[in-house]
Design an enzyme around this catalytic site. Structure first.
Site, PDB file in Angstrom:
ATOM      1  N   HIS A  47       5.398   9.133   7.130  1.00 31.75           N
ATOM      2  CA  HIS A  47       5.447   9.513   5.612  1.00 31.75           C
ATOM      3  C   HIS A  47       3.839  10.228   5.642  1.00 31.75           C
ATOM      4  O   HIS A  47       2.761   9.640   5.935  1.00 31.75           O
ATOM      5  CB  HIS A  47       5.611   8.370   4.812  1.00 31.75           C
ATOM      6  CG  HIS A  47       6.801   8.056   4.467  1.00 31.75           C
ATOM      7  ND1 HIS A  47       7.068   6.593   4.200  1.00 31.75           N
ATOM      8  CD2 HIS A  47       7.952   8.857   4.136  1.00 31.75           C
ATOM      9  CE1 HIS A  47       8.461   6.682   3.922  1.00 31.75           C
ATOM     10  NE2 HIS A  47       8.993   7.889   3.789  1.00 31.75           N
TER      11      HIS A  47
ATOM     12  N   CYS B 273       2.275   2.550  -0.362  1.00 35.56           N
ATOM     13  CA  CYS B 273       3.718   2.213  -0.196  1.00 35.56           C
ATOM     14  C   CYS B 273       4.377   1.504  -1.436  1.00 35.56           C
ATOM     15  O   CYS B 273       5.210   1.712  -1.749  1.00 35.56           O
ATOM     16  CB  CYS B 273       4.232   1.886   0.959  1.00 35.56           C
ATOM     17  SG  CYS B 273       3.892   2.755   2.292  1.00 35.56           S
TER      18      CYS B 273
HETATM   19  N1  ARG Z   1      10.377   0.426   6.052  1.00 34.60           N
HETATM   20  C1  ARG Z   1      10.122   1.513   5.188  1.00 34.60           C
HETATM   21  C2  ARG Z   1      10.735   2.637   5.743  1.00 34.60           C
HETATM   22  O1  ARG Z   1      10.511   2.864   6.977  1.00 34.60           O
HETATM   23  C3  ARG Z   1       8.563   1.808   4.684  1.00 34.60           C
HETATM   24  C4  ARG Z   1       8.500   2.627   3.763  1.00 34.60           C
HETATM   25  C5  ARG Z   1       6.665   2.805   3.563  1.00 34.60           C
HETATM   26  N2  ARG Z   1       6.481   3.515   2.514  1.00 34.60           N
HETATM   27  C6  ARG Z   1       5.672   4.600   2.461  1.00 34.60           C
HETATM   28  N3  ARG Z   1       5.287   5.201   1.079  1.00 34.60           N
HETATM   29  N4  ARG Z   1       5.099   5.120   3.373  1.00 34.60           N
HETATM   30  O2  ARG Z   1      11.127   3.578   4.965  1.00 34.60           O
END
Ligand code: ARG
Length: 261
Positions: free
Chosen positions: A160, A254
């Site tokens: 991300h 996150c």
């Molecule tokens: N387990 C989640 C996923 O893979 C983690 C999300 C993390 N969020 C972020 N904003 N980077 O989607």
């Protein structure tokens, strides 16, 4: 923010998630509450979106939407395991429709996980490569009426945008160049010559997954060396232990969907 009351690693959709390593949920809740308290102590307001059973990643609230100047571009998750989270976020904004204009997306995008706003430049930075589709970058530009700069993520550990780049104040950003394609690094160098650069160790400690109010920067305790770089650049690092949330592949940023009223 949404409490990790149902947080667990029940599926694997990023390289940090390990099905063979159990999560200590009590500890996750304690750490999450430490982040909430730290935000409150700094004078910020925190709305809590109730956790929903069966949505173990809902604690990662940043993925639920992306807003600029009270227009909200909704999320549409890549993986079906998370898709229902978008409805909870949508309801939050629609219940407050006097303040927020919610626009439902047609393209796959994971909210603030892959979108960041630079207020002083009225620019949106957007990631693609692992989750958010480039078609969503165009859609976000249409919905939000701000130029969107597309950046390609190339390292799956930083899947991300918010694991590799953060906005520090109205004008300044920070990023880890190794997470981006060579062309995207040139774009960032052109637009942000004064960026605070992070190295691989900083990024692996999830240091870039931060929340800044322009002066105070909340970040993971593990990112000690990087906190020093932020302090040298004139910011005030506030370190919060979110080690247990890292098992899901996330940290401070996150867990926070920023409302920027
Ligand atoms: N387990 C989640 C996923 O893979 C983690 C999300 C993390 N969020 C972020 N904003 N980077 O989607």
């Amino acid at each position: 923010m949404s409490p990790p009351e149902h947080f667990t690693v029940a599926y694997q959709i990023n390289p940090w998630m390990r099905l063979d390593q159990p999560v200590d949920r009590e500890l996750a809740i304690k750490q999450w509450d430490g982040l909430r308290t730290a935000l409150l102590d700094l004078g910020h307001q925190v709305h809590v979106l109730p956790a929903v059973a069966g949505l173990p990643d809902m604690v990662f609230a940043a993925n639920g939407a992306f807003s600029v100047d009270r227009v909200v571009y909704g999320a549409r998750f890549k993986y079906p395991q998370r898709s229902a989270e978008a409805d909870a976020h949508r309801a939050f904004y629609e219940e407050r429709s006097a303040d927020w204009k919610f626009v439902a997306p047609t393209q796959v995008n994971e909210g603030e996980g892959d979108f960041a706003y630079v207020p002083g430049r009225k620019l949106i930075l957007a990631g693609h490569g692992f989750r958010t589709e480039t078609a969503a970058h165009a859609e976000a530009q249409d919905v939000l009426g701000r130029p969107v700069i597309s950046l390609r993520l190339v390292d799956e550990r930083f899947y991300h945008l918010d694991t590799a780049l953060a906005v520090l104040d109205d004008e300044r950003i920070t990023y880890y160049p190794g997470a981006f394609s060579a062309g995207s690094v040139r774009v960032l160098e052109q637009l942000f010559p004064d960026a605070v650069l992070a190295d691989e160790e900083d990024a692996l400690a999830f240091g870039l997954n931060l929340v800044s109010d322009g002066r105070n920067v909340l970040l993971n305790t593990e990112a000690g060396a990087y906190a020093g770089k932020l302090a040298a650049a004139g910011f005030r690092p506030v370190q919060v232990d979110l080690g247990e949330l890292k098992r899901g592949g996330g940290s401070v940023k996150c867990c926070v969907a920023e409302l920027r009223p």
